[in-house]
Enzyme design. Sequence first.
Site, PDB file in Angstrom:
ATOM      1  N   GLN A  80       1.058  -1.027  -0.055  1.00 32.24           N
ATOM      2  CA  GLN A  80      -0.113  -0.006   0.154  1.00 32.24           C
ATOM      3  C   GLN A  80       0.888   1.126  -0.174  1.00 32.24           C
ATOM      4  O   GLN A  80       1.839   1.002   0.162  1.00 32.24           O
ATOM      5  CB  GLN A  80      -1.005   0.262   1.043  1.00 32.24           C
ATOM      6  CG  GLN A  80      -2.259  -1.026   0.866  1.00 32.24           C
ATOM      7  CD  GLN A  80      -3.070  -1.078   2.276  1.00 32.24           C
ATOM      8  OE1 GLN A  80      -2.976  -1.454   3.213  1.00 32.24           O
ATOM      9  NE2 GLN A  80      -3.509   0.677   2.209  1.00 32.24           N
ATOM     10  N   HIS A  81       0.096   2.446  -0.133  1.00 32.87           N
ATOM     11  CA  HIS A  81       0.510   3.742  -0.310  1.00 32.87           C
ATOM     12  C   HIS A  81       1.553   4.020  -1.317  1.00 32.87           C
ATOM     13  O   HIS A  81       2.311   5.645  -1.275  1.00 32.87           O
ATOM     14  CB  HIS A  81       0.871   3.848   1.523  1.00 32.87           C
ATOM     15  CG  HIS A  81       0.894   3.363   2.177  1.00 32.87           C
ATOM     16  ND1 HIS A  81      -1.414   4.142   2.580  1.00 32.87           N
ATOM     17  CD2 HIS A  81       0.249   2.683   3.284  1.00 32.87           C
ATOM     18  CE1 HIS A  81      -1.762   3.479   3.280  1.00 32.87           C
ATOM     19  NE2 HIS A  81      -0.278   2.394   4.131  1.00 32.87           N
ATOM     20  N   ASP A 243      -2.464  -5.188  -0.588  1.00 34.92           N
ATOM     21  CA  ASP A 243      -1.893  -6.255   0.063  1.00 34.92           C
ATOM     22  C   ASP A 243      -2.870  -6.410   1.770  1.00 34.92           C
ATOM     23  O   ASP A 243      -3.086  -7.484   1.969  1.00 34.92           O
ATOM     24  CB  ASP A 243      -0.532  -6.415   0.623  1.00 34.92           C
ATOM     25  CG  ASP A 243       0.148  -5.552   0.834  1.00 34.92           C
ATOM     26  OD1 ASP A 243      -0.332  -4.383   2.089  1.00 34.92           O
ATOM     27  OD2 ASP A 243       1.218  -4.953   1.770  1.00 34.92           O
TER      28      ASP A 243
END
Length: 498
Positions: A80-81, A243
């Site tokens: 992520q991110h 994820d």
Amino acid sequence: MYVGVDCGTQSTKVVIVDVQRAAILGEASRPHHLMEGDGGRREQDVNEWTQALTEAFHEAVAKAGIQAREIRAIGVSGQQHGMVALDADGLPLHPAKLWCDTETALHNEALIEQLGGREGCLDKLGLVLQTGYTASKVAWLRETHPEAYRRIDTLLLPHDYLNFWLTGERVAECGDASGTGYFDTRAREWRLDVFETLAPELSPTRVLPRLIDSRDPVGTVRPDLARELGLADDVLVASGGGDNMMAAIGTGNIAPGMVTLSLGTSGTVYAHSDAPVEAEDAQVANFCASHGGWLPLICTMNVTSATTKVRELLGLDLEAFGECVARAPLGAEGVMALPFFNGERVPALPHASASFVGMTSLNTTRDNLCRAVVEGTTFGLRYGFERLGDLASRASQVRLVGGGAKSPVWRQIVADVLDVDVICPRITEAAALGGAIQAAWCDTLSRGTGESLSALTERLVEVDLDTLTRPRGEPVRRYQELYQRYRQALAERYDVAP
């Protein structure tokens, strides 16, 4: 046959799943190189992701003993991110800046202030910005690389980028988009005014990818790539997700009453909710799920990344490291680790560094150092577990995933520290499995023969009863005392309320 892909920090994993037989037929992985620098810089070359996916795909297909043309759909999970900034030709303008990058901590603090502080963030986004979210990375690029920033045509997350590479389509879905910092997690839509605050020169309607529902396909695999991979010409690519969202599917955590805890590079604890959570604690991320509903989550940045650092420093392989942890007594004879090698997100300590406390000439042994870093990372997860409040406290069982979950000693430590039963799914690559399950869901819906996601997870997600680990009375009591010592250390060193 369905393919699940998990592009993580350390590697890309590929699994081939036969949904009818409820079995993984083949799996493979390839590593990534992490670029690190002063100030908390952590980046990756996106070409390593695509190369790793290609190589792991071919190996997994070979292990499965099938023809690639038998595959019907692909689902991608991604860390992520991360920020993947593309130009008009679809080429990266800068290496992907990752979730664990803390170089943008000051930019994050400035954005929170611009949005009206904690209350302003909650009002606009349904969560409070954290260091590591994509928003502060965009602000960082604007300040430090203005020429590259001005050429941004599309901003994607890691799993979005792999979907783009597979299909040529620039889209996003709500679960992973929740972690950007410019997405309203309650209304499930981009927050254009927030994006304009952090990137006033960019048009959000042009730069931000089109949102699709988690059950919808991104598109089909590009013809030239389909030929390279040996696929048929109509292979669907599902929406995919972050994820954690994919691991929720891969552990069957798609209804209230269950908690998933990941002992991966980072640590995550999350639970399903049918409605947005108005958390009292700003450290709880009110993310959307990638199957409908919401996935309130906390993330610690140092789990197997911390244990690996200590293991490699001591020159140990995984087996020897596990033996050291098992030999050392509970509490590591007074040695305690604050394992913040990457700074920390929960608690919010982006500038923190790692330390070992309580060491003497008698207790500073290899065994105790190994035990202390495992216990310290687990205390951090308990801190996060407590932040989830009733969603976690009502859980009678925690489903444990990630590389650390393979260790019986670590499973017992988790059970004793949290005082709850823990168990592992039989298929440990939960995010990759979640991607394959979501791909099957998407494919059957598109063909009008849709099997519900709950039915798919019921058939494909099986727990391993041999891993069931229950808390033990005396160790639970002793860990309660040690956890309070850990909290006191946080208070003394970092002013985190005990």
